[in-house]
Enzyme design. Structure first.
Site, PDB file in Angstrom:
ATOM      1  N   GLU A 286      37.187  40.578  40.638  1.00  0.00           N
ATOM      2  CA  GLU A 286      36.872  39.197  40.261  1.00  0.00           C
ATOM      3  C   GLU A 286      38.122  38.348  40.122  1.00  0.00           C
ATOM      4  O   GLU A 286      38.094  37.134  40.311  1.00  0.00           O
ATOM      5  CB  GLU A 286      36.104  39.174  38.926  1.00  0.00           C
ATOM      6  CG  GLU A 286      34.619  39.012  39.117  1.00  0.00           C
ATOM      7  CD  GLU A 286      33.849  38.821  37.822  1.00  0.00           C
ATOM      8  OE1 GLU A 286      32.629  38.997  37.891  1.00  0.00           O
ATOM      9  OE2 GLU A 286      34.415  38.523  36.763  1.00  0.00           O
ATOM     10  N   HIS A 307      34.955  65.855  48.748  1.00  0.00           N
ATOM     11  CA  HIS A 307      33.937  66.499  49.576  1.00  0.00           C
ATOM     12  C   HIS A 307      32.944  65.483  50.132  1.00  0.00           C
ATOM     13  O   HIS A 307      31.891  65.859  50.648  1.00  0.00           O
ATOM     14  CB  HIS A 307      33.230  67.590  48.761  1.00  0.00           C
ATOM     15  CG  HIS A 307      34.175  68.682  48.341  1.00  0.00           C
ATOM     16  ND1 HIS A 307      34.225  69.915  48.964  1.00  0.00           N
ATOM     17  CD2 HIS A 307      35.143  68.700  47.401  1.00  0.00           C
ATOM     18  CE1 HIS A 307      35.177  70.650  48.399  1.00  0.00           C
ATOM     19  NE2 HIS A 307      35.748  69.930  47.446  1.00  0.00           N
ATOM     20  N   LYS A 421      23.300  33.501  41.832  1.00  0.00           N
ATOM     21  CA  LYS A 421      22.460  33.028  40.724  1.00  0.00           C
ATOM     22  C   LYS A 421      21.681  31.775  41.137  1.00  0.00           C
ATOM     23  O   LYS A 421      20.491  31.657  40.869  1.00  0.00           O
ATOM     24  CB  LYS A 421      23.321  32.684  39.506  1.00  0.00           C
ATOM     25  CG  LYS A 421      23.985  33.879  38.862  1.00  0.00           C
ATOM     26  CD  LYS A 421      24.743  33.436  37.610  1.00  0.00           C
ATOM     27  CE  LYS A 421      25.683  34.515  37.142  1.00  0.00           C
ATOM     28  NZ  LYS A 421      26.619  34.070  36.116  1.00  0.00           N
TER      29      LYS A 421
HETATM   30  O1  PA5 Z   1      34.070  38.450  33.830  1.00  0.00           O
HETATM   31  C1  PA5 Z   1      33.148  37.672  33.666  1.00  0.00           C
HETATM   32  O2  PA5 Z   1      33.337  36.534  33.246  1.00  0.00           O
HETATM   33  C2  PA5 Z   1      31.723  38.081  33.965  1.00  0.00           C
HETATM   34  O3  PA5 Z   1      31.634  39.384  34.407  1.00  0.00           O
HETATM   35  C3  PA5 Z   1      30.874  37.942  32.716  1.00  0.00           C
HETATM   36  O4  PA5 Z   1      31.413  38.754  31.709  1.00  0.00           O
HETATM   37  C4  PA5 Z   1      29.430  38.321  32.992  1.00  0.00           C
HETATM   38  O5  PA5 Z   1      28.903  37.514  33.996  1.00  0.00           O
HETATM   39  C5  PA5 Z   1      28.589  38.166  31.748  1.00  0.00           C
HETATM   40  O6  PA5 Z   1      28.659  36.861  31.252  1.00  0.00           O
HETATM   41  P1  PA5 Z   1      28.171  36.518  29.799  1.00  0.00           P
HETATM   42  O7  PA5 Z   1      29.009  37.250  28.818  1.00  0.00           O
HETATM   43  O8  PA5 Z   1      28.307  35.024  29.671  1.00  0.00           O
HETATM   44  O9  PA5 Z   1      26.720  36.950  29.703  1.00  0.00           O
END
Ligand code: PA5
Length: 446
Positions: A286, A307, A421
């Site tokens: 990310e 393996h 989303k």
């Molecule tokens: O790194 C990030 O920002 C995301 O992975 C969020 O943690 C994830 O989408 C969950 O978001 P939230 O804590 O708002 O539910």
């Protein structure tokens, strides 16, 4: 030594000239991070967290964990992405991938709200039958679909089982300090809340209440974990690559990327580290995968995956490098028994510790893979424990920020996550003009 980068398997892949060439970019990245002037600098809370964490809140977490341990057999942690992976990684790293099945005086811990699988929810509801339950819902935004669905289901279960008042004692919420639907609901219903700091993004949040409450419920010493992170912060404070392994790791990754190695495989030799690799994948994926750039992060657990994926790594497309976590000391000692019949021909290793054989497998594999054209970065980790987890987390987070700046991206945003989303909400019929427009566009492609 808690963690040490060993570069002996990089010979022939990374040269002194490469290190010299990348040095100016490292200096620039260091300046951006330390002066807090780089992209995403509103999200640098994690840099100071190991020293500046809210002591009062951490004490409250420890007390809540003690109450939870007494109140329940099953502790359900609801969250996804950065609100899930760190806690699970820490629990498995410090205890075992088989935490729930092993004898212990702490509750079983299940992670929910990290998918939309009907079976996974139904199975967990069955597991909960006849058990005492507590819940920790973790969501910074308070509106993420996956955890919101799971929370609806488990809140209903608790309210039906215990009534509103008792279930309020059993629901713990980790969310924004002041805003969001989850905070509103918690204040209305009297749930105990913990704070996701504004300046810490999800994937950098394991050492905030996001990770610390579930970790403490598993009986792990969270103060020791924070101490590990604090010591790592001190250990990786030099701006010189030669004195800072986190910076060196960031540089090596970018050097290898510039030579066409666009896939990084985090390899471990312990199943208890598999979730740490999942956490690492989110951190790097990310943070760096944007603007059509980045190294694709993947992971393997050896020797198991030798393996399955070993063939590809040895002889497939030469696009990858490996970062290997070499666990120096195992938590357990098991000797290979002698067998008078010696049918498997293994008496030459009888009496040897299994961990010695595992580490020999690592050496053998590193040699084979480097011979096959796959550079290996080795991270020697002294042992598994709360302190070491905190230390490793800080190492990877710091390296990730620097690596992202060297790459020229904002390591602290994740704009691409929104696309699925938007499509999902449009397809599910969420009201609103934008959703309707998108639904019409998508319908043409269906
Ligand atoms: O790194 C990030 O920002 C995301 O992975 C969020 O943690 C994830 O989408 C969950 O978001 P939230 O804590 O708002 O539910």
């Amino acid at each position: 030594m808690t963690l040490k980068l060993n570069d002996k398997y990089l010979k022939g892949f990374v040269s002194e000239a490469d290190y010299n060439d990348i040095a100016p970019k490292l200096a620039e990245a260091h300046a951006l991070l330390s002066s807090r002037s780089g992209q995403g600098s509103d999200f640098l809370g994690w840099t100071e967290l190991p020293d500046n964490y809210d002591r009062v809140e951490v004490e409250r977490i420890i007390k809540a964990a003690e109450r939870i341990k007494k109140m329940c057999d099953v502790f359900i942690t609801i969250g996804i992405g950065g609100s899930y992976l760190g806690a699970r990684a820490a629990v498995e790293f410090c205890t075992s991938a088989r935490y729930n099945a092993l004898p212990k005086d702490t509750p079983d811990i299940y992670f929910s709200g990290n998918d939309i699988s009907a079976s996974s929810l139904a199975e967990l509801l069955k597991i909960c039958e006849g058990k005492d339950i507590c819940i920790n819902v973790i969501s910074k935004s308070g509106t993420t679909t996956e955890p919101a669905i799971a929370f609806r289901i488990f809140r209903k279960l608790l309210e039906e089982k215990y009534g509103k008042e008792e279930s309020a004692r059993r629901i713990f919420v980790t969310t924004d300090r002041a805003k969001g639907k989850l905070k509103e609901l918690s204040d209305k219903n009297g749930y105990e809340t913990f704070v996701v700091p504004d300046d810490v993004g999800g994937r950098f949040s394991v050492l905030t209440p996001v990770g610390l409450l579930p970790i403490a419920v598993a009986g792990i010493d969270i103060l020791d974990m924070l101490k590990g992170a604090s010591d790592a912060k001190a250990a990786y404070s030099s701006e010189k690559m030669s004195e800072n392994d986190a910076y060196k790791y960031a540089c090596i990754r970018n050097i290898l990327l510039s030579k066409g190695k666009s896939v990084e495989i985090l390899a471990t030799y312990e199943s208890s580290l598999a979730m740490t690799a999942e956490w690492w994948k989110q951190l790097y994926g990310e943070s760096e995968g944007k603007d059509n750039k980045g190294i694709y992060p993947s992971s393997v657990t050896f020797t198991t995956d030798l393996h399955s994926l070993g063939q590809f790594i040895q002889q497939g497309s030469r696009i990858m490098f490996e970062t290997v976590i070499d666990l120096v000391n195992a938590s357990d000692k098991t000797l290979i028994p002698d067998d008078p019949l010696n049918l498997d021909g293994l008496n030459f290793i009888s009496g040897k510790d299994i961990h010695y054989v595992n580490r020999t497998a690592f050496t053998a594999t590193a040699m084979a893979h480097t011979d096959g054209g796959v550079p290996n970065i080795v991270l020697e980790l002294e042992k598994r424990g709360a302190y070491e987890f905190g230390y490793l987390v800080y190492f990877f987070e710091l390296a990730c920020a620097i690596s992202g700046y060297i790459l020229g991206v904002n390591p602290f945003n994740q704009p691409g996550v929104e696309e699925y989303k938007k499509n999902m909400f449009a397809l599910l019929g969420k009201p609103g003009e934008d959703n309707e427009k998108r639904r019409a566009e998508l319908a043409k492609k269906l």
